[in-house]
Structure formats: structure tokens, C-alpha cells
Write a protein that holds these residues in place. Structure first.
Motif, PDB file in Angstrom:
ATOM      1  N   PRO A  72       0.866  -1.250  -0.026  1.00 48.45           N
ATOM      2  CA  PRO A  72      -0.071   0.036  -0.140  1.00 48.45           C
ATOM      3  C   PRO A  72       0.728   1.416   0.128  1.00 48.45           C
ATOM      4  CG  PRO A  72      -0.133  -1.053   2.136  1.00 48.45           C
ATOM      5  CD  PRO A  72       0.798  -1.976   1.095  1.00 48.45           C
ATOM      6  N   ASP A  73       1.998   1.181   0.315  1.00 45.90           N
ATOM      7  CA  ASP A  73       2.811   2.399   0.396  1.00 45.90           C
ATOM      8  C   ASP A  73       3.508   2.743  -1.074  1.00 45.90           C
ATOM      9  OD1 ASP A  73       4.193   4.561   1.703  1.00 45.90           O
ATOM     10  OD2 ASP A  73       6.036   3.323   1.556  1.00 45.90           O
ATOM     11  N   VAL A  74       3.169   1.930  -2.054  1.00 45.77           N
ATOM     12  CA  VAL A  74       3.853   1.866  -3.373  1.00 45.77           C
ATOM     13  C   VAL A  74       2.852   2.502  -4.211  1.00 45.77           C
ATOM     14  CG1 VAL A  74       4.606   0.677  -5.375  1.00 45.77           C
ATOM     15  CG2 VAL A  74       5.597   0.171  -3.164  1.00 45.77           C
ATOM     16  N   GLU A  75       3.321   3.528  -5.144  1.00 52.35           N
ATOM     17  CA  GLU A  75       2.676   4.067  -6.401  1.00 52.35           C
ATOM     18  C   GLU A  75       3.335   3.794  -7.556  1.00 52.35           C
ATOM     19  OE1 GLU A  75       1.163   8.285  -8.025  1.00 52.35           O
ATOM     20  OE2 GLU A  75       1.340   8.201  -6.294  1.00 52.35           O
ATOM     21  N   VAL A  76       2.845   3.126  -8.619  1.00 51.17           N
ATOM     22  CA  VAL A  76       3.430   2.739  -9.720  1.00 51.17           C
ATOM     23  C   VAL A  76       3.286   3.918 -10.650  1.00 51.17           C
ATOM     24  CG1 VAL A  76       3.812   1.373 -11.722  1.00 51.17           C
ATOM     25  CG2 VAL A  76       3.180   0.190  -9.535  1.00 51.17           C
ATOM     26  N   LEU A  77       4.441   4.581 -11.019  1.00 55.71           N
ATOM     27  CA  LEU A  77       4.548   5.795 -11.714  1.00 55.71           C
ATOM     28  C   LEU A  77       4.678   5.330 -13.387  1.00 55.71           C
ATOM     29  CD1 LEU A  77       7.054   7.898  -9.902  1.00 55.71           C
ATOM     30  CD2 LEU A  77       4.502   7.908  -9.520  1.00 55.71           C
ATOM     31  N   ASN A  78       5.487   4.571 -13.926  1.00 54.96           N
ATOM     32  CA  ASN A  78       5.577   4.254 -15.157  1.00 54.96           C
ATOM     33  C   ASN A  78       6.179   2.880 -15.351  1.00 54.96           C
ATOM     34  OD1 ASN A  78       6.083   5.180 -17.990  1.00 54.96           O
ATOM     35  ND2 ASN A  78       8.274   4.735 -17.511  1.00 54.96           N
ATOM     36  N   THR A  79       5.708   2.141 -16.513  1.00 55.09           N
ATOM     37  CA  THR A  79       6.208   0.962 -16.930  1.00 55.09           C
ATOM     38  C   THR A  79       6.870   1.047 -18.202  1.00 55.09           C
ATOM     39  OG1 THR A  79       4.320   0.098 -17.835  1.00 55.09           O
ATOM     40  CG2 THR A  79       4.855  -0.498 -15.564  1.00 55.09           C
ATOM     41  N   ASP A  80       8.354   0.563 -18.454  1.00 57.29           N
ATOM     42  CA  ASP A  80       8.730   0.664 -19.844  1.00 57.29           C
ATOM     43  C   ASP A  80       9.023  -0.775 -20.320  1.00 57.29           C
ATOM     44  OD1 ASP A  80      10.510   0.945 -21.802  1.00 57.29           O
ATOM     45  OD2 ASP A  80      11.413   2.822 -21.150  1.00 57.29           O
ATOM     46  N   ASP A  81       8.236  -1.615 -20.993  1.00 60.15           N
ATOM     47  CA  ASP A  81       8.340  -2.811 -21.527  1.00 60.15           C
ATOM     48  C   ASP A  81       9.524  -2.864 -22.339  1.00 60.15           C
ATOM     49  OD1 ASP A  81       6.287  -3.435 -19.797  1.00 60.15           O
ATOM     50  OD2 ASP A  81       4.931  -3.670 -21.570  1.00 60.15           O
ATOM     51  N   THR A  82      10.044  -1.834 -23.000  1.00 61.16           N
ATOM     52  CA  THR A  82      11.262  -1.839 -23.930  1.00 61.16           C
ATOM     53  C   THR A  82      12.425  -2.077 -23.156  1.00 61.16           C
ATOM     54  OG1 THR A  82      10.282  -0.328 -25.671  1.00 61.16           O
ATOM     55  CG2 THR A  82      12.750  -0.788 -25.873  1.00 61.16           C
ATOM     56  N   LYS A  83      12.522  -1.242 -21.930  1.00 59.85           N
ATOM     57  CA  LYS A  83      13.725  -1.399 -21.124  1.00 59.85           C
ATOM     58  C   LYS A  83      13.637  -2.556 -19.988  1.00 59.85           C
ATOM     59  CE  LYS A  83      15.518   3.087 -21.530  1.00 59.85           C
ATOM     60  NZ  LYS A  83      15.738   4.674 -20.612  1.00 59.85           N
ATOM     61  N   ARG A  84      12.368  -3.113 -19.999  1.00 63.81           N
ATOM     62  CA  ARG A  84      11.834  -4.083 -18.994  1.00 63.81           C
ATOM     63  C   ARG A  84      12.102  -3.425 -17.598  1.00 63.81           C
ATOM     64  NH1 ARG A  84       9.164  -7.658 -20.769  1.00 63.81           N
ATOM     65  NH2 ARG A  84       9.868  -9.368 -19.261  1.00 63.81           N
ATOM     66  N   GLU A  85      11.602  -2.357 -17.304  1.00 64.28           N
ATOM     67  CA  GLU A  85      11.773  -1.696 -15.811  1.00 64.28           C
ATOM     68  C   GLU A  85      10.420  -1.127 -15.495  1.00 64.28           C
ATOM     69  OE1 GLU A  85      16.421   0.016 -16.589  1.00 64.28           O
ATOM     70  OE2 GLU A  85      14.576   1.293 -16.878  1.00 64.28           O
ATOM     71  N   VAL A  86      10.298  -0.853 -14.419  1.00 66.10           N
ATOM     72  CA  VAL A  86       9.250  -0.103 -13.573  1.00 66.10           C
ATOM     73  C   VAL A  86       9.766   0.958 -12.718  1.00 66.10           C
ATOM     74  CG1 VAL A  86       8.998  -2.100 -11.868  1.00 66.10           C
ATOM     75  CG2 VAL A  86       6.937  -0.400 -12.238  1.00 66.10           C
ATOM     76  N   THR A  87       9.099   1.954 -12.680  1.00 67.71           N
ATOM     77  CA  THR A  87       9.477   2.821 -11.868  1.00 67.71           C
ATOM     78  C   THR A  87       8.404   3.489 -10.621  1.00 67.71           C
ATOM     79  OG1 THR A  87      10.872   4.155 -13.412  1.00 67.71           O
ATOM     80  CG2 THR A  87      10.102   5.384 -11.554  1.00 67.71           C
ATOM     81  N   PHE A  88       8.728   3.159  -9.547  1.00 62.96           N
ATOM     82  CA  PHE A  88       7.502   3.506  -8.346  1.00 62.96           C
ATOM     83  C   PHE A  88       8.046   4.514  -7.388  1.00 62.96           C
ATOM     84  CE2 PHE A  88      10.055  -0.021  -7.142  1.00 62.96           C
ATOM     85  CZ  PHE A  88      10.287   0.244  -5.709  1.00 62.96           C
TER      86      PHE A  88
END
Length: 254
Positions: A72-88
Motif C-alpha cells: 500500500p505504500d507503493v505508487e507505480v509511476l511508469n512501466t517501460d516494456d522496452t527497457k523491461r523496467e518499472v518506476t515507482f
């Protein structure tokens, strides 16, 4: 200085540690969720259903996103399937972090925070070698077997003390070290306490200590080198009759 005030009780370890979960992998974590009971399943059912649908297409991404969305403390900001990364973002601190899908699935992660500082987390061998975190502040090893987090040689261990799993050790870039070790020994708690009190004083430590005959438990705080070396011990009698020693240590760079 010595007294007979009753020391606080040592908290007991309960349940499965986070490191044990890290060792069984993401699919094992999902199984544990279902075994934990209906309330927990119901709470996270939307996330679980979404992840289940994605597992066949992209298991690494699905596992990563499920773990993040269940916090519950995490907010997903962006996913980049090309770089295979997620920013939260962590809501409590506002800190933003980017991790790789594959690294998360394997128990290995490279994390870069909003300050540009990079940390690596390796939990691929958590059950035996502990989880290893490396970053600008040094290296931390936590969990694993007793050998993985064994204290440095200068930390005094009672003869025959068997170190337990679940310790921690931090090595700082400047050479300083700190950590926690827990062990058990088949000897009376009063005897263990007296040994440490006498031994530490003989090594030049300034010792403050207390022991309760009623509770068969004691505390010792010891410092030397103008406070650069610090030891803290909690000695208690366990239900099996053995004595447990919980020992914290800290040594500044010399």
C-alpha cells in the motif's frame, strides 16, 4: 556498574521471515497468499487475478507488478516494456525507484533512487547466504545461515555458543562495521552473564550491566576506544533451558 533490575524481555521471533519468502521465489509467494486465508486473498484478489492473466504472457513483469501493487505504500509511476523496467514511488517518503522485471524475478535487483544513487539487492541465495544489499553506504548482509552474517573476530563469543540464522552485518566504505548476532548455548544464564561481564572488563571495556535472578536474564552495555567500539548483550533463558545471547556490535573506522 552492576545491579539487579529486571531487564526487558527478549522479543520472540514469529512466523516466516521476509528472507525466507525471498528464497522461495515469486510464485511461492503467491501460493503463501492463498494459504494465508480468505481475508488476505479477498483483499488482493483484483491484483492476483490481473497477475494470473499476465503470467503466461510475461511472468517476470507479472510477478514484479503483483509484488508492488500489494504494497500500500507503493505508487507505480511508469512501466517501460522496452527497457523491461518499472518506476515507482514510496508514498511515505516520496522516494522514486526503478527496478528491472528480470532482476526482481531472479531475486537480483539494481535500484536507482531519485538522487541517482544506485543500490544492488541480491536475494537469489537468501536461504543460505542471506540477502546482500550494496550501495553508497556500504554492504549489508541479512538473514541466511549463521556463517553468512557471522560477526568479526573481535566480537567475543561465549565458548560453545552456536550462532543462529537471522543475523545481520553491515560493512561501511570507511571500514566501520556493525551488526547483530544471536546464539544459544547449554549453560546457565547467570554463568554466561558473569563470563561476559568479567571478560569485557578485562579487555578494557567500560561495562554497565544488570541481571535478574527471578527472570534469569540480564543486559550488558560495553564501550571502549572513546565510544568507537560498542557492544550490547541481552542474555536470557529460553523455554528449552538453554541460554540465548542476542549481541549487537559497532566499530567505527580506525
Amino acid at each position: 556498574m552492576s545491579s539487579h533490575a529486571s531487564p526487558p524481555p527478549v522479543p520472540k521471533k514469529k512466523g516466516m521471515s521476509g528472507l525466507a519468502i525471498a528464497g522461495i521465489g515469486c510464485l511461492g509467494l503467491i501460493v503463501l497468499i492463498f494459504l494465508a486465508g480468505g481475508a488476505l486473498v479477498a483483499k488482493f484478489m483484483p491484483q492476483i487475478r490481473e497477475a494470473a492473466a499476465e503470467f503466461e504472457k510475461d511472468p517476470a513483469k507479472a510477478a514484479t507488478m503483483l509484488a508492488l501493487k500489494m504494497n500500500p505504500d507503493v505508487e507505480v509511476l511508469n512501466t517501460d516494456d522496452t527497457k523491461r523496467e518499472v518506476t515507482f514511488k514510496l508514498k511515505s517518503s516520496g522516494e522514486t525507484t526503478t527496478i528491472s522485471y528480470e532482476d526482481f524475478e531472479k531475486g537480483k535487483m539494481k535500484i536507482k533512487n531519485s538522487k541517482g544513487e544506485e543500490y544492488t539487492v541480491d536475494a537469489s541465495k537468501a536461504e543460505t547466504e542471506g540477502m546482500v544489499i550494496k550501495g553508497p553506504d556500504g554492504q549489508i548482509i541479512t538473514g541466511g545461515n549463521a556463517a553468512a552474517t557471522a560477526p568479526p573476530a573481535w566480537v567475543p563469543l561465549y565458548p560453545g555458543l552456536a550462532l543462529q540464522e537471522g543475523g545481520a552485518r553491515m560493512q561501511r566504505p570507511d571500514g566501520g562495521v556493525s551488526g547483530l548476532a544471536v546464539g544459544k548455548v547449554a549453560a546457565p544464564s547467570a554463568q554466561v552473564y558473569q563470563h561476559y561481564e568479567t571478560d569485557l572488563k578485562s579487555q578494557g571495556y567500560e561495562v554497565t550491566s544488570s541481571f535478574s535472578d527471578e527472570h534469569k536474564a540480564g543486559n550488558i552495555q560495553a564501550t571502549k576506544d572513546d565510544g568507537k567500539t560498542i557492544l550490547g548483550l541481552t542474555i536470557s533463558t529460553e523455554s528449552d533451558g538453554q541460554t540465548q545471547v542476542a549481541l549487537t556490535y559497532q566499530e567505527a573506522a580506525k
